[in-house]
Design an enzyme around this catalytic site. Structure first.
Site, PDB file in Angstrom:
ATOM      1  N   CYS A 112     -55.867  34.288 -29.686  1.00 31.87           N
ATOM      2  CA  CYS A 112     -57.059  35.074 -29.330  1.00 31.87           C
ATOM      3  C   CYS A 112     -56.834  35.976 -28.127  1.00 31.87           C
ATOM      4  O   CYS A 112     -57.671  36.820 -27.817  1.00 31.87           O
ATOM      5  CB  CYS A 112     -58.237  34.141 -29.073  1.00 31.87           C
ATOM      6  N   HIS A 246     -63.076  38.037 -24.732  1.00 30.53           N
ATOM      7  CA  HIS A 246     -62.915  37.515 -26.089  1.00 30.53           C
ATOM      8  C   HIS A 246     -64.208  36.805 -26.475  1.00 30.53           C
ATOM      9  O   HIS A 246     -64.798  36.082 -25.675  1.00 30.53           O
ATOM     10  CB  HIS A 246     -61.721  36.552 -26.115  1.00 30.53           C
ATOM     11  N   ASN A 276     -66.041  34.580 -33.885  1.00 26.27           N
ATOM     12  CA  ASN A 276     -64.746  34.656 -33.199  1.00 26.27           C
ATOM     13  C   ASN A 276     -63.735  35.360 -34.116  1.00 26.27           C
ATOM     14  O   ASN A 276     -63.290  34.783 -35.106  1.00 26.27           O
ATOM     15  CB  ASN A 276     -64.291  33.228 -32.861  1.00 26.27           C
TER      16      ASN A 276
HETATM   17  O1  UT7 Z   1     -60.933  31.397 -29.698  1.00 31.35           O
HETATM   18  C1  UT7 Z   1     -60.351  30.742 -28.642  1.00 31.35           C
HETATM   19  C2  UT7 Z   1     -60.380  29.337 -28.653  1.00 31.35           C
HETATM   20  N1  UT7 Z   1     -61.550  28.641 -29.126  1.00 31.35           N
HETATM   21  C3  UT7 Z   1     -62.670  28.466 -28.399  1.00 31.35           C
HETATM   22  O2  UT7 Z   1     -62.850  29.050 -27.363  1.00 31.35           O
HETATM   23  C4  UT7 Z   1     -63.683  27.442 -28.861  1.00 31.35           C
HETATM   24  C5  UT7 Z   1     -64.107  26.560 -27.734  1.00 31.35           C
HETATM   25  N2  UT7 Z   1     -65.028  25.480 -28.091  1.00 31.35           N
HETATM   26  C6  UT7 Z   1     -66.289  25.686 -28.515  1.00 31.35           C
HETATM   27  O3  UT7 Z   1     -66.731  26.801 -28.647  1.00 31.35           O
HETATM   28  C7  UT7 Z   1     -67.179  24.479 -28.737  1.00 31.35           C
HETATM   29  O4  UT7 Z   1     -66.537  23.319 -28.236  1.00 31.35           O
HETATM   30  C8  UT7 Z   1     -67.555  24.231 -30.228  1.00 31.35           C
HETATM   31  C9  UT7 Z   1     -68.542  25.307 -30.662  1.00 31.35           C
HETATM   32  C10 UT7 Z   1     -66.309  24.296 -31.087  1.00 31.35           C
HETATM   33  C11 UT7 Z   1     -68.241  22.883 -30.394  1.00 31.35           C
HETATM   34  O5  UT7 Z   1     -69.342  22.741 -29.532  1.00 31.35           O
HETATM   35  P1  UT7 Z   1     -69.567  21.361 -28.738  1.00 31.35           P
HETATM   36  O6  UT7 Z   1     -70.815  21.489 -27.973  1.00 31.35           O
HETATM   37  O7  UT7 Z   1     -68.305  21.125 -27.945  1.00 31.35           O
HETATM   38  O8  UT7 Z   1     -69.797  20.341 -29.932  1.00 31.35           O
HETATM   39  P2  UT7 Z   1     -68.994  18.999 -30.288  1.00 31.35           P
HETATM   40  O9  UT7 Z   1     -67.611  19.302 -30.712  1.00 31.35           O
HETATM   41  O10 UT7 Z   1     -69.166  18.053 -29.170  1.00 31.35           O
HETATM   42  O11 UT7 Z   1     -69.793  18.444 -31.530  1.00 31.35           O
HETATM   43  C12 UT7 Z   1     -70.974  17.712 -31.351  1.00 31.35           C
HETATM   44  C13 UT7 Z   1     -71.485  17.189 -32.680  1.00 31.35           C
HETATM   45  C14 UT7 Z   1     -70.543  16.245 -33.420  1.00 31.35           C
HETATM   46  O12 UT7 Z   1     -71.357  15.227 -33.981  1.00 31.35           O
HETATM   47  P3  UT7 Z   1     -71.421  13.757 -33.304  1.00 31.35           P
HETATM   48  O13 UT7 Z   1     -70.008  13.245 -33.395  1.00 31.35           O
HETATM   49  O14 UT7 Z   1     -71.900  13.986 -31.913  1.00 31.35           O
HETATM   50  O15 UT7 Z   1     -72.398  13.040 -34.176  1.00 31.35           O
HETATM   51  C15 UT7 Z   1     -70.001  17.103 -34.544  1.00 31.35           C
HETATM   52  O16 UT7 Z   1     -69.664  16.329 -35.696  1.00 31.35           O
HETATM   53  O17 UT7 Z   1     -71.770  18.271 -33.578  1.00 31.35           O
HETATM   54  C16 UT7 Z   1     -71.180  17.972 -34.872  1.00 31.35           C
HETATM   55  N3  UT7 Z   1     -70.801  19.232 -35.481  1.00 31.35           N
HETATM   56  C17 UT7 Z   1     -71.644  19.968 -36.250  1.00 31.35           C
HETATM   57  N4  UT7 Z   1     -72.912  19.752 -36.645  1.00 31.35           N
HETATM   58  C18 UT7 Z   1     -73.491  20.692 -37.408  1.00 31.35           C
HETATM   59  C19 UT7 Z   1     -69.619  19.893 -35.380  1.00 31.35           C
HETATM   60  N5  UT7 Z   1     -69.691  21.049 -36.075  1.00 31.35           N
HETATM   61  C20 UT7 Z   1     -70.927  21.107 -36.615  1.00 31.35           C
HETATM   62  C21 UT7 Z   1     -71.583  22.064 -37.401  1.00 31.35           C
HETATM   63  N6  UT7 Z   1     -72.870  21.809 -37.771  1.00 31.35           N
HETATM   64  N7  UT7 Z   1     -71.012  23.216 -37.818  1.00 31.35           N
END
Ligand code: UT7
Length: 319
Positions: A112, A246, A276
């Site tokens: 990225c 980005h 993204n």
């Molecule tokens: O491009 C360069 C590199 N990439 C980035 O910069 C991405 C950086 N990271 C992020 O943007 C965020 O960490 C994410 C958007 C990927 C995730 O957000 P988060 O607040 O860190 O969520 P999480 O990973 O802690 O997920 C929380 C919950 C989980 O459920 P449990 O285990 O708490 O029950 C996931 O299973 O959300 C669940 N979950 C979803 N639920 C509904 C994960 N994806 C989804 C989804 N819809 N699409």
């Protein structure tokens, strides 16, 4: 001598997919995606539309805007993590399709952060080799490299391409002021695509990401790189008209602004419509903001990005 942006262009696939569209086939919701990322919709390529196809369209538009003969292009650099083939490069396909007979062709993979890496490489090559016209293109189709049953990754990405035509300029008042690049390969496990069989056993490989770890690194690393590039160039955030980061996640950008006391009003955000798009996101965001009249010729822009590697960096460019 400075290297200036003589023309710029964007190309997005026609198909737009909203969060509600995704929720029809995936256990997700508009509310989850929007509140966690700021994404509302994304452009997705068709099966036959490859990264090089998007790059070709962006390249054609960039040179047409200044009526440049493709035969006068000296070099084509494509930053992509989603090249159509292992070889030949996307850049070679662009070279052949646009008829840039004299141009060298080179792909760069810095995930990225690829556009900022590409900007740094282009700047150096133009100065060192006396080149007159270099096309730098960010082109990505990450939708082809995600597992569409993995809701934690597939909802995050979109496709698109953006191009800069870069030229040497004796007028020092505009152009690339500075670039600064970093990497930390010890954090490779945070985000990667293995280049062999993915879950669908189709020999492609799919994106794996530790979202929370990347989220934290993105804020810390981009904040440090912004401070360093400004300090090293005797500038402060007040010298910058627009921060063009980005576009991975709106919350990352809000946290970055809170941490460093940057005004969020100075940040160009297109995450809502593009999601993204990896190394395409910065040129796509600039073109979007210029089309709306937000960014104008003469403005000083600060680019910043972090991607898989980890690799990160910043650049300062006056249009
Ligand atoms: O491009 C360069 C590199 N990439 C980035 O910069 C991405 C950086 N990271 C992020 O943007 C965020 O960490 C994410 C958007 C990927 C995730 O957000 P988060 O607040 O860190 O969520 P999480 O990973 O802690 O997920 C929380 C919950 C989980 O459920 P449990 O285990 O708490 O029950 C996931 O299973 O959300 C669940 N979950 C979803 N639920 C509904 C994960 N994806 C989804 C989804 N819809 N699409």
């Amino acid at each position: 001598m400075k290297v200036k942006v003589a023309s710029l262009s964007a190309h997005l696939p026609q198909k737009i997919v909203t969060n509600d569209d995704l929720a029809k086939t995936l256990d997700t919701s508009h509310e989850w995606i929007y509140t966690r990322t700021g994404i509302e919709s994304r452009h997705l390529s068709s099966d036959s539309e490859l990264s090089s196809d998007l790059a070709i369209e962006a390249a054609k538009k960039a040179i047409a805007r200044v009526n440049l003969n493709p035969k006068d292009v000296d070099g084509i650099i494509v930053s992509t993590t989603t090249a159509d083939r292992r070889f030949p490069s996307c850049a070679c396909r662009v070279q052949g399709e646009i008829g840039a007979e004299k141009a060298f062709a080179l792909d760069i993979n810095a995930a990225c952060c690829g556009f900022i890496y590409g900007l740094s490489v282009s700047d150096s090559m133009i100065k060192a080799m006396g080149l007159k016209n270099v096309l730098l293109i960010g082109a990505e189709t990450l939708s082809k490299f995600v597992d569409w049953t993995d809701r934690s990754t597939c909802v995050l990405f979109g496709d698109g391409a953006g191009a800069f035509l870069l030229q040497p300029s004796q007028d020092d008042s505009s152009g690339i002021i500075a670039t600064k690049l970093y990497s930390d390969g010890r954090k490779e496990k945070y985000e990667y695509i293995l280049a062999h069989n993915g879950p669908q056993n189709d020999n492609r490989g799919y994106t794996t990401m530790s979202g929370k770890a990347v989220f934290k690194c993105a804020i810390d690393c981009m904040a440090i790189s912004i401070n360093e590039i400004l300090d090293e160039n005797g500038m402060t955030i007040d010298d910058i008209d627009w921060i063009v980061p980005h576009q991975a996640n709106r919350r990352i950008l809000e946290a970055l602004c809170r941490m460093r006391n940057f005004p969020i009003e100075k940040v160009i955000i297109t995450t809502q419509n593009h999601a993204n798009t990896s190394s395409s996101s910065i040129p796509l965001a600039i073109c979007d903001a210029m089309a709306k009249g937000t960014i104008k010729e003469g403005d000083t822009l600060l680019f910043t990005a972090l991607g898989a590697g980890l690799v990160w960096g910043s650049a300062i460019v006056r249009l």
